[in-house]
Write an enzyme that holds these catalytic residues in place. Structure first.
Site, short mmCIF file in Angstrom:
data_model
loop_
_atom_site.label_atom_id
_atom_site.label_comp_id
_atom_site.label_asym_id
_atom_site.label_seq_id
_atom_site.Cartn_x
_atom_site.Cartn_y
_atom_site.Cartn_z
N PHE A 23 -5.25 3.82 14.01
CA PHE A 23 -5.45 4.79 12.94
C PHE A 23 -6.46 4.17 11.97
O PHE A 23 -6.49 2.95 11.81
CB PHE A 23 -4.14 5.06 12.18
CG PHE A 23 -3.38 6.23 12.73
CD1 PHE A 23 -2.80 6.17 13.98
CD2 PHE A 23 -3.23 7.39 11.97
CE1 PHE A 23 -2.09 7.26 14.49
CE2 PHE A 23 -2.53 8.48 12.46
CZ PHE A 23 -1.96 8.42 13.72
N ASP A 48 -4.54 -6.42 5.06
CA ASP A 48 -5.64 -7.23 5.58
C ASP A 48 -5.56 -8.65 5.06
O ASP A 48 -6.09 -9.57 5.67
CB ASP A 48 -6.98 -6.60 5.19
CG ASP A 48 -7.15 -5.25 5.87
OD1 ASP A 48 -6.99 -5.19 7.09
OD2 ASP A 48 -7.39 -4.26 5.16
N PRO A 61 -2.99 -11.22 10.15
CA PRO A 61 -3.42 -11.06 11.54
C PRO A 61 -3.85 -9.62 11.82
O PRO A 61 -3.22 -8.69 11.32
CB PRO A 61 -2.15 -11.39 12.34
CG PRO A 61 -1.02 -11.21 11.39
CD PRO A 61 -1.55 -11.50 10.02
N ASP A 62 -4.92 -9.47 12.57
CA ASP A 62 -5.33 -8.11 12.98
C ASP A 62 -4.57 -7.80 14.28
O ASP A 62 -4.97 -8.21 15.38
CB ASP A 62 -6.85 -8.01 13.17
CG ASP A 62 -7.28 -6.56 13.33
OD1 ASP A 62 -6.49 -5.75 13.87
OD2 ASP A 62 -8.40 -6.23 12.92
N LYS A 74 12.16 -16.59 -7.30
CA LYS A 74 11.31 -15.71 -8.11
C LYS A 74 10.54 -16.55 -9.13
O LYS A 74 11.12 -17.38 -9.84
CB LYS A 74 12.19 -14.68 -8.83
CG LYS A 74 11.36 -13.74 -9.67
CD LYS A 74 12.19 -12.75 -10.47
CE LYS A 74 11.30 -12.00 -11.43
NZ LYS A 74 12.04 -11.19 -12.37
N ASN A 120 0.86 -1.19 0.00
CA ASN A 120 0.00 0.00 0.00
C ASN A 120 0.90 1.24 0.00
O ASN A 120 2.10 1.13 0.22
CB ASN A 120 -0.96 -0.05 1.20
CG ASN A 120 -0.22 0.00 2.52
OD1 ASN A 120 0.36 1.01 2.87
ND2 ASN A 120 -0.22 -1.11 3.26
N LYS A 174 -12.55 -3.05 17.62
CA LYS A 174 -11.21 -3.45 18.04
C LYS A 174 -10.94 -3.07 19.49
O LYS A 174 -9.84 -3.29 20.00
CB LYS A 174 -10.16 -2.85 17.11
CG LYS A 174 -10.36 -3.24 15.64
CD LYS A 174 -9.17 -2.86 14.77
CE LYS A 174 -9.49 -3.11 13.30
NZ LYS A 174 -8.29 -3.33 12.47
N LYS A 219 -14.51 0.87 13.87
CA LYS A 219 -13.23 0.18 14.17
C LYS A 219 -12.82 0.39 15.62
O LYS A 219 -12.32 -0.52 16.28
CB LYS A 219 -12.12 0.68 13.25
CG LYS A 219 -12.23 0.12 11.86
CD LYS A 219 -11.22 0.73 10.91
CE LYS A 219 -11.62 0.36 9.48
NZ LYS A 219 -10.79 0.95 8.47
#
Ligand code: C5P
Length: 411
Positions: free
Chosen positions: A330, A285, A311-312, A295, A213, A348, A344
């Site tokens: 965040f 996620d 894993p969260d 490769k 990301n 959480k 969230k």
């Protein structure tokens, strides 16, 4: 917040004085009012003309020591004027004078005539730096709460020696100055250990391809800097990011990871010692179910990727925590940033969450600026308009300080 603020720079006699020109120039461009005093020896390296041109104001030297401004002695006037003082390069000689409270020239007299926080940026030859007398003075100065320190780092020195003594880089000095302008030197995080995560995790399919990301880690780095400037002990668990950003974090314990699984382990290892944990990292996620050590040739690349959940981490930490540990997340969002962040926060079981917009110009991923809404578990909501990420970090620490002592108790 920075426009019109007042910074006084005392320049000592060392070659690193040339780097101070960069600091002066950057501050002036930000609209900060800069006044500078050059010692006699500083003028062997740079001229008052250089500095006065950069700060758009005459630079002071000992020639003006006994001049009065508005019928008041110059050192009193300047000492009261300064909100923050920077001493750079701090020479061994100037350091010794500070330790003993000497006031034998315009600069040392001004420091004594002021109560403002002082940022010290020493620079000298390695042998000079390692002298017992110099080290003793350096340690002594740091026991005085008024003095803040950016230690020298190691490298090739102008005398061709390699070792400790290089003055901290202008970016590091500038971020500390910005913090001091915000905090006025308060150290309200002394005795606290902050665990911060930063950057975007990478979920590799093979050694060269990954799901990632756009997070650069700048917000996490700003959180680490601000915490350190307020006196905290800081551990930063970071995904891959530019080394230039990490080089501004002397004194911070750095733990480098790549994937969400690695970040989870590093966070779990460090978590028990943390008082406040701030999960600023953009954690994946999902991750590819299969990993190839070699490769993959183009023709062997799967047409469809099989994915598993990552894993969260923050949800797991929330289950493990002691009642007095604070946990802040965040939520990077587009569109309505409030509703998903609130969901969230509750799901959480966090103490607070920072909802930040990533679809606005000059905010979110990669930007030096941010804008956000802070939400806490008691329903408080504070909107912070566009500001630098360092400033956002300070706003967040102020917000956490004002949260009630009660936190989510794990079930
Ligand atoms: O990705 P999401 O918006 O759900 O992130 C919300 C919070 O959860 C952030 O603090 C992020 O660091 C954390 N998180 C996590 N582990 C994940 C995904 C997100 O700790 N796998």
């Amino acid at each position: 917040m920075l426009q019109g603020r007042r910074v006084l720079i005392g320049i000592g006699g060392g070659i690193a004085a040339y780097k101070v020109c960069q600091v002066v120039s950057t501050l002036a461009k930000l609209g900060i009012e800069v006044r500078a005093i050059l010692t006699d020896n500083a003028q062997q390296f740079i001229t008052p003309l250089t500095i006065s041109t950069l700060c758009r104001h005459p630079a002071y030297t000992d020639d003006q020591f006994w001049q009065a401004i508005h019928h008041r002695p110059l050192h009193i006037e300047l000492g009261e004027w300064a909100e923050v003082i920077l001493l750079a390069p701090l020479t061994a000689n100037l350091m010794a004078k500070l330790v003993h409270g000497l006031a034998d020239n315009l600069l040392t007299s001004t420091i004594l005539a002021s109560t403002s926080p002082v940022l010290l940026a020493p620079a000298m030859n390695t042998e000079m730096w390692h002298q017992q007398s110099v080290q003793r003075n350096w340690q002594l100065l740091q026991t005085d709460m008024r003095y803040h320190a950016v230690s020298p780092n190691s490298g090739v020195l102008a005398c061709d020696h390699i070792g400790m003594g290089r003055m901290a880089e202008p970016t590091e000095i500038l971020s500390y100055l910005h913090s001091l302008l915000y905090t006025h030197g308060k150290r309200d995080l002394v005795g606290k250990h902050l665990l911060i995560s930063a950057g975007g995790t990478r979920e590799h399919l093979d050694p060269v391809r990954f799901i990632g990301n756009p997070s650069t880690g700048k917000m996490g780095v700003a959180l680490a800097q601000a915490a350190m400037h307020r006196g905290a002990k800081v551990t930063l668990v970071h995904a891959p990011m530019e080394s230039r950003l990490l080089s501004t974090l002397q004194g911070v314990r750095l733990i480098s990871v790549v994937s969400a699984v690695e970040m989870r382990q590093a966070m779990l290892n460090a978590f028990t010692e943390a008082d406040w944990t701030i999960m600023a990292a953009a954690v994946a996620d999902v991750r590819p179910t299969e990993y190839s050590v070699e490769k993959l040739p183009k023709k062997s690349l799967p047409q469809q990727l099989s994915l598993s959940s990552a894993p969260d981490i923050v949800a797991e930490l929330s289950h493990l925590r002691r009642p007095n540990q604070r946990l802040i997340g965040f939520a990077a969002q587009t569109g309505d940033i409030f509703t998903p962040a609130l969901e969230k926060l509750q799901r959480k079981k966090l103490d607070a969450i920072v909802a930040n917009a990533i679809d606005q110009t000059d905010s979110g991923f990669g930007s030096d600026q941010n804008q956000a809404i802070f939400l806490d578990h008691e329903g408080r909501k504070v909107a912070i308009g566009q500001c630098s990420k360092l400033q956002m970090a300070h706003h967040l620490y102020d917000f956490i300080h004002t949260m009630s002592g009660r936190s989510f108790i794990p079930e």
